[in-house]
Scaffold this active site. Structure first.
Site, short mmCIF file in Angstrom:
data_model
loop_
_atom_site.label_atom_id
_atom_site.label_comp_id
_atom_site.label_asym_id
_atom_site.label_seq_id
_atom_site.Cartn_x
_atom_site.Cartn_y
_atom_site.Cartn_z
N SER A 20 4.17 -2.43 11.58
CA SER A 20 3.50 -3.42 12.42
C SER A 20 3.09 -4.62 11.59
CB SER A 20 2.27 -2.79 13.07
OG SER A 20 1.46 -2.23 12.07
N ASN A 49 10.87 5.40 11.74
CA ASN A 49 9.42 5.57 11.77
C ASN A 49 8.69 4.91 10.61
OD1 ASN A 49 8.82 7.15 14.16
ND2 ASN A 49 10.30 8.55 13.25
N THR A 55 6.35 8.82 23.22
CA THR A 55 5.94 9.43 24.47
C THR A 55 7.11 10.03 25.22
OG1 THR A 55 4.10 7.95 24.69
CG2 THR A 55 4.93 8.92 26.71
N LYS A 73 12.38 9.78 29.57
CA LYS A 73 12.54 9.03 28.33
C LYS A 73 12.07 9.93 27.19
CE LYS A 73 9.84 6.24 26.37
NZ LYS A 73 9.30 7.11 25.30
N GLU A 113 14.82 10.77 17.29
CA GLU A 113 15.02 9.70 16.30
C GLU A 113 15.83 10.20 15.12
OE1 GLU A 113 10.59 9.47 17.38
OE2 GLU A 113 11.98 11.02 16.76
N THR A 157 12.24 3.48 25.66
CA THR A 157 11.71 2.68 24.55
C THR A 157 12.86 2.54 23.56
OG1 THR A 157 10.70 4.68 23.66
CG2 THR A 157 9.28 3.20 24.87
#
Lengths: 396, 396
Positions: free
Chosen positions: B396, B391, B185, B174, B268, B145
């Site tokens: 969105s 994050n 995930t 991943k 991250e 991702t």
């Protein structure tokens, strides 16, 4: 004007603990030996002042004063820290003309660094000379570390016999702000001029703390120094017996909840105060697990910082909280708008509808587990660049 | 060249799930129906592919293929998600000419958004045409991702009878990278050409996962989609029976630990991989509590990002971990340099001595509780501006 409960006076000064001219030492003095109570950190490494104060309150249930310094935590300082703490109280007791064992200590600052006793020696007489000349606001400033604003809240106790004027509760707090590394302490003092027996005072304080300071999450780290004190001067003439517990508790809880809100509002780098209300849990313990998992989740906290109504991250945290529930009976809402209901995402424009709510400072998350009558609520801050900057960039 | 265990081939493509030309769909195909095992998230809201795969492996203990898509998690999608997952496997099974019930699914992407079945319908035949033409690296890229690099690791199993050449283990993973919200995930696939019974394969996989992926902490959030699969083709001709479990476990653990390290390294915004080793605990459970409390602490993680050997924050986290110990018997070291010993800070220039260690990518924290023989170790990332940016800012 801040309404001061009768019988208390304040002193505040710069003792140089912070290596600046900022106030870093404050005392609340009661005109008589007064019922006192304390609630302390559960951390397995309690700071020296926590250990000393616990011993004091385990013996006598009264005190004349609370003394708080910022700039040095006196935590993880071993035997020397205990000696230094007692010595600082001896110096202060001599200067104030009161017994050292009736001064309740609290400290906040760098962990693992011994106190500078020469500074204490110089400060004690100067502080004694300031008693009664400092304001409550001066005291509130003296206990700040990186708090952006002093935290003071008050309430009246209604319906007590024996008083003509108002019967007052006045509270102070400092939050979990850090610039120097390791400062992460929550301290609070709650004063009343009602007459309250020590056992009842202790009970009311513990309940108020469990409804306020124990329900806030900035970063989930529990300090070595967390302390909340209460003192009851009785100087209003009003007596609060066990039959007045509800009125007393209401005033104490109001003050503590107002201070707790301010601590979250002033969390390091915080831009939001998020109320996470969990209902429908199997029991209150399960509700608490869920509320804390969501309130601590870095993914949820960064989404809130980003104004993102990211219910998938909330659902993820509910799912790993350890609480028992049927996923098909769970409802998740933000700002009263349902986003996930009975195992399915809610169709429609809910994210767009939520945009104004996400821009607010106060955010609401409601989680109904559909598994019983248990409930719990926490206030949490978001997680933004300010938190990282404050906690990473100011290195020792 | 990546050494491919015999019997496996790969296919990878861009199905458009990510709305880009990046690969987002990958398949590993075994030339025969092979023993297979899976380890899944403990989250109470498991994604549809997790539920489907659990059911499949509860029945038959074998599979022909693993199919992983990125770009859509198919989590919290209700009944429709289950139907979509099964339909996607049916489409793929038809295209590959294998039974749909022998394809193990895994998905990663946005939570709560239904899968785009038109894209699956177009992709299935194209993917079938690519089988054997894609490389392991293509597959590793298809499951990414926001991973900054593809994650592949391998090892040989020594001492197995029946094979002339090497017997291989090859793993892919991943990490918990998020740009689109809700992607968090951890997925992994471990392949071997040893012949292994399903029960033994499952046992070895579960143990390897507990020694690797279950001991890493990026942000402490557990995803709805976490999945690790193993398949054993047997194509090397070497048979690994229960008497070879140690050799098998060693190779699997090596591969999983290498992948786990890469996931933390690629956390991250992470700049560091911190190994937190706890010894001297009352039992292993207590050691785990301490290691996880320290590894999750935002205060510790931001200090590490700031290159600050801030042992006071480590001590704070040890203190609230809930483990049982005597504070006076605890030792805390970083990079082998003791900082806190037997209840007292270590005097001297330890912070200066630590400066070079703090600048390294790999940081060591050692905590000896002095309370018994329990031990545990985790790998954790630090917490920096990159984490917040990734994050919070991609909303969105």
């Amino acid at each position: 004007m801040i309404p001061i409960p009768k019988g208390f006076s304040f002193g505040a000064m710069s003792a140089g603990f912070k290596n600046s001219l900022k106030y870093d030492l404050g005392v609340v003095l009661c005109e008589t030996e007064a019922p006192a109570a304390g609630v302390f950190t559960q951390n397995a490494f309690p700071a020296a002042p926590v250990q000393v104060a616990r011993d004091m309150l385990a013996g006598r249930k009264t005190a004349r004063a609370v003394c708080i310094n910022s700039g040095q935590a006196n935590a993880a300082t071993g035997d020397r820290g205990m000696v230094d703490c007692r010595l600082s109280l001896e110096m202060l007791g001599d200067a104030l003309g009161i017994p050292e064992e009736s001064i309740l200590p609290a400290s906040t600052g760098v962990i693992g660094v011994p106190m500078d006793m020469a500074k204490w020696r110089d400060a004690a007489p100067e502080l004694a000379g300031r008693m009664g000349k400092s304001s409550p606001m001066d005291f509130a400033r003296a206990i700040m570390t990186t708090d952006a604003f002093p935290k003071v809240a008050w309430a009246n106790i209604s319906g007590l016999p024996g008083s003509e004027g108002p019967v007052r509760v006045l509270g102070f707090a400092k939050g979990a702000g850090m610039i120097c590394p390791n400062m992460a302490t929550m301290l609070s003092v709650v004063l009343t001029d009602a007459e309250v027996e020590p056992a009842l005072l202790r009970e009311v304080l513990a309940e108020s703390v469990s409804l306020s300071f124990n329900r806030i999450i900035v970063d989930g780290d529990t300090s070595t120094n967390d302390t909340v004190y209460a003192m009851a001067s009785g100087a209003s003439g009003a007596k609060a017996g066990r039959e007045h517990k509800d009125a007393l508790s209401e005033a104490f809880a109001d003050v503590c909840q107002a201070l707790a809100y301010m601590i979250v509002e002033d969390g390091e780098g915080a831009t939001k105060v998020v109320r996470i209300a969990v209902t429908g849990a199997r029991d209150n313990g399960d509700a608490e697990k869920v509320a804390r998992a969501v309130g601590k989740s870095p993914l949820v906290k960064t989404a809130l910082f980003g104004k993102d109504p990211n219910w998938g991250r909330i659902l993820g945290a509910v799912g790993y909280s350890g609480a028992a529930f049927d996923p098909d009976h769970v409802t998740i809402s933000m700002g009263k708008i349902p986003l996930f209901r009975n195992g399915h995402p809610v169709e429609g424009e809910s994210k767009q509808l939520l945009a104004p709510h996400m821009r607010r400072q106060d955010i609401e998350i409601n989680i109904d587990l559909g598994a019983g009558g248990g409930h719990y609520e926490v206030l949490a801050s978001d997680l933004g660049h300010g938190y990282v900057r404050i906690n990473a960039e100011y290195t020792s």
